[in-house]
Scaffold this motif. Structure first.
Motif, mmCIF file in Angstrom:
data_model
loop_
_atom_site.group_PDB
_atom_site.id
_atom_site.type_symbol
_atom_site.label_atom_id
_atom_site.label_comp_id
_atom_site.label_asym_id
_atom_site.label_seq_id
_atom_site.Cartn_x
_atom_site.Cartn_y
_atom_site.Cartn_z
ATOM 1 N N MET A 1 0.854 -1.181 0.000
ATOM 2 C CA MET A 1 0.000 0.000 0.000
ATOM 3 C C MET A 1 0.898 1.242 0.000
ATOM 4 O O MET A 1 1.815 1.341 0.796
ATOM 5 N N THR A 2 0.641 2.160 -0.860
ATOM 6 C CA THR A 2 1.451 3.374 -0.932
ATOM 7 C C THR A 2 0.990 4.371 0.119
ATOM 8 O O THR A 2 -0.130 4.304 0.620
ATOM 9 N N THR A 3 1.873 5.305 0.435
ATOM 10 C CA THR A 3 1.553 6.329 1.425
ATOM 11 C C THR A 3 0.286 7.082 1.038
ATOM 12 O O THR A 3 -0.564 7.353 1.870
ATOM 13 N N SER A 4 0.132 7.408 -0.242
ATOM 14 C CA SER A 4 -1.008 8.206 -0.670
ATOM 15 C C SER A 4 -2.334 7.481 -0.505
ATOM 16 O O SER A 4 -3.373 8.113 -0.408
ATOM 17 N N SER A 5 -2.333 6.154 -0.474
ATOM 18 C CA SER A 5 -3.583 5.419 -0.342
ATOM 19 C C SER A 5 -3.875 5.030 1.112
ATOM 20 O O SER A 5 -4.927 4.485 1.395
ATOM 21 N N ARG A 6 -2.970 5.326 2.003
ATOM 22 C CA ARG A 6 -3.185 5.029 3.419
ATOM 23 C C ARG A 6 -3.890 6.192 4.087
ATOM 24 O O ARG A 6 -3.623 7.354 3.793
ATOM 25 N N LYS A 7 -4.757 5.890 5.023
ATOM 26 C CA LYS A 7 -5.484 6.920 5.759
ATOM 27 C C LYS A 7 -4.634 7.390 6.943
ATOM 28 O O LYS A 7 -4.030 6.583 7.635
ATOM 29 N N HIS A 8 -4.599 8.696 7.140
ATOM 30 C CA HIS A 8 -3.868 9.246 8.279
ATOM 31 C C HIS A 8 -4.577 8.936 9.593
ATOM 32 O O HIS A 8 -5.804 8.990 9.664
ATOM 33 N N THR A 9 -3.787 8.643 10.604
ATOM 34 C CA THR A 9 -4.279 8.583 11.966
ATOM 35 C C THR A 9 -3.905 9.924 12.594
ATOM 36 O O THR A 9 -2.724 10.306 12.605
ATOM 37 N N GLU A 10 -4.915 10.656 13.081
ATOM 38 C CA GLU A 10 -4.684 11.969 13.675
ATOM 39 C C GLU A 10 -4.282 11.780 15.142
ATOM 40 O O GLU A 10 -4.966 11.076 15.892
ATOM 41 N N VAL A 11 -3.170 12.418 15.538
ATOM 42 C CA VAL A 11 -2.626 12.231 16.874
ATOM 43 C C VAL A 11 -2.330 13.591 17.510
ATOM 44 O O VAL A 11 -1.704 14.456 16.877
ATOM 45 N N ALA A 12 -2.778 13.783 18.739
ATOM 46 C CA ALA A 12 -2.460 14.980 19.522
ATOM 47 C C ALA A 12 -1.267 14.654 20.406
ATOM 48 O O ALA A 12 -1.256 13.628 21.093
ATOM 49 N N VAL A 13 -0.243 15.515 20.361
ATOM 50 C CA VAL A 13 0.984 15.257 21.116
ATOM 51 C C VAL A 13 1.281 16.458 22.017
ATOM 52 O O VAL A 13 1.251 17.605 21.563
ATOM 53 N N GLY A 14 1.593 16.181 23.272
ATOM 54 C CA GLY A 14 1.894 17.243 24.230
ATOM 55 C C GLY A 14 3.377 17.374 24.477
ATOM 56 O O GLY A 14 4.040 16.416 24.884
ATOM 57 N N ILE A 15 3.897 18.565 24.232
ATOM 58 C CA ILE A 15 5.278 18.886 24.607
ATOM 59 C C ILE A 15 5.176 19.624 25.929
ATOM 60 O O ILE A 15 4.936 20.838 25.961
ATOM 61 N N LEU A 16 5.274 18.880 27.035
ATOM 62 C CA LEU A 16 5.181 19.498 28.356
ATOM 63 C C LEU A 16 6.519 20.141 28.691
ATOM 64 O O LEU A 16 7.560 19.483 28.638
ATOM 65 N N ILE A 17 6.475 21.427 29.008
ATOM 66 C CA ILE A 17 7.682 22.205 29.271
ATOM 67 C C ILE A 17 7.610 22.721 30.700
ATOM 68 O O ILE A 17 6.697 23.468 31.061
ATOM 69 N N ARG A 18 8.577 22.304 31.510
ATOM 70 C CA ARG A 18 8.624 22.716 32.910
ATOM 71 C C ARG A 18 9.052 24.175 32.992
ATOM 72 O O ARG A 18 10.031 24.576 32.342
ATOM 73 N N SER A 19 8.338 24.970 33.773
ATOM 74 C CA SER A 19 8.561 26.415 33.783
ATOM 75 C C SER A 19 9.879 26.832 34.421
ATOM 76 O O SER A 19 10.467 27.838 34.020
ATOM 77 N N ASP A 20 10.389 26.088 35.384
ATOM 78 C CA ASP A 20 11.592 26.544 36.089
ATOM 79 C C ASP A 20 12.888 26.336 35.313
ATOM 80 O O ASP A 20 13.848 27.077 35.498
ATOM 81 N N ASP A 21 12.912 25.328 34.410
ATOM 82 C CA ASP A 21 14.172 25.062 33.709
ATOM 83 C C ASP A 21 13.997 24.688 32.238
ATOM 84 O O ASP A 21 14.947 24.282 31.587
ATOM 85 N N ASP A 22 12.771 24.812 31.714
ATOM 86 C CA ASP A 22 12.470 24.488 30.315
ATOM 87 C C ASP A 22 12.731 23.028 29.952
ATOM 88 O O ASP A 22 12.875 22.697 28.773
ATOM 89 N N ALA A 23 12.780 22.135 30.964
ATOM 90 C CA ALA A 23 12.949 20.712 30.677
ATOM 91 C C ALA A 23 11.686 20.176 30.011
ATOM 92 O O ALA A 23 10.583 20.679 30.229
ATOM 93 N N LEU A 24 11.857 19.150 29.195
ATOM 94 C CA LEU A 24 10.776 18.528 28.434
ATOM 95 C C LEU A 24 10.451 17.172 29.031
ATOM 96 O O LEU A 24 11.343 16.421 29.421
ATOM 97 N N LEU A 25 9.157 16.838 29.074
ATOM 98 C CA LEU A 25 8.741 15.532 29.604
ATOM 99 C C LEU A 25 8.664 14.518 28.478
ATOM 100 O O LEU A 25 7.978 14.731 27.478
ATOM 101 N N LEU A 26 9.371 13.424 28.656
ATOM 102 C CA LEU A 26 9.260 12.295 27.734
ATOM 103 C C LEU A 26 8.870 11.063 28.534
ATOM 104 O O LEU A 26 9.200 10.946 29.716
ATOM 105 N N SER A 27 8.162 10.159 27.866
ATOM 106 C CA SER A 27 7.788 8.899 28.508
ATOM 107 C C SER A 27 8.028 7.768 27.522
ATOM 108 O O SER A 27 8.170 7.996 26.320
ATOM 109 N N THR A 28 8.096 6.562 28.050
ATOM 110 C CA THR A 28 8.335 5.406 27.185
ATOM 111 C C THR A 28 7.006 4.858 26.675
ATOM 112 O O THR A 28 5.980 4.976 27.337
ATOM 113 N N ARG A 29 7.064 4.257 25.501
ATOM 114 C CA ARG A 29 5.885 3.589 24.947
ATOM 115 C C ARG A 29 5.680 2.285 25.710
ATOM 116 O O ARG A 29 6.616 1.547 25.951
ATOM 117 N N PRO A 30 4.431 2.021 26.091
ATOM 118 C CA PRO A 30 4.148 0.825 26.897
ATOM 119 C C PRO A 30 4.375 -0.476 26.136
ATOM 120 O O PRO A 30 4.323 -0.512 24.900
#
Length: 143
Positions: free
Chosen positions: A1-30
């Motif tokens: 199946m080509t990319t053009s014929s595949r349906k997109h899965t819409e995903v909301a992603v959060g870039i959580l940014i800590r206010s005191d040091d601009d660190a980013l939150l990452l988590s592992t995939r289960p």
């Protein structure tokens, strides 16, 4: 199946940014999900009728036990994984309430750029590059 014929899965992603040091939150995939153990920004699929912000609010509560203040889409990217063609709606999140609970058995880490955790989900690499550029950092990794 080509990319053009595949349906997109819409995903909301959060870039959580800590206010005191601009660190980013990452988590592992289960365990049991594609790319299990890879580091990612938290989020998930939009359900029928949801806006990006509604989906992100729901997903972050389900996955992490927090309630976000607001989320605005910052960037939109696409990534073609073997299991899904995804359209990622990246939202910077700077305010939330609640204690973090890893409700899917995942790990989490606050990270400065360049990241120390590996491997990182391939779809996140362009965003890491843009975040590094915003912070005036040289891209020392493949992002």
């Amino acid at each position: 199946m080509t990319t053009s014929s595949r349906k997109h899965t819409e995903v909301a992603v959060g870039i959580l940014i800590r206010s005191d040091d601009d660190a980013l939150l990452l988590s592992t995939r289960p365990e049991g999900k594609p790319y299990a153990g890879y580091w990612e920004f938290p989020g998930g699929k939009l359900e029928a009728g949801e806006t990006v912000e509604q989906a992100l609010r729901r997903e972050l509560h389900e996955e992490l036990g927090i309630t976000i203040a607001s989320a605005e889409v910052w960037k939109i990217t696409e990534h073609d994984y073997p299991h899904a063609l995804v359209r990622l709606h990246w939202c910077k999140v700077r305010a939330w309430a609640g204690a973090f609970e890893m409700r899917e058995g995942q790990s989490m880490r606050w990270q400065q750029l360049p990241l120390e955790v590996t491997p990182v989900l391939p779809g996140a690499l362009p965003v890491l590059g843009w975040l590094a550029e915003e912070r005036g950092l040289a891209a020392t990794k493949d992002y």
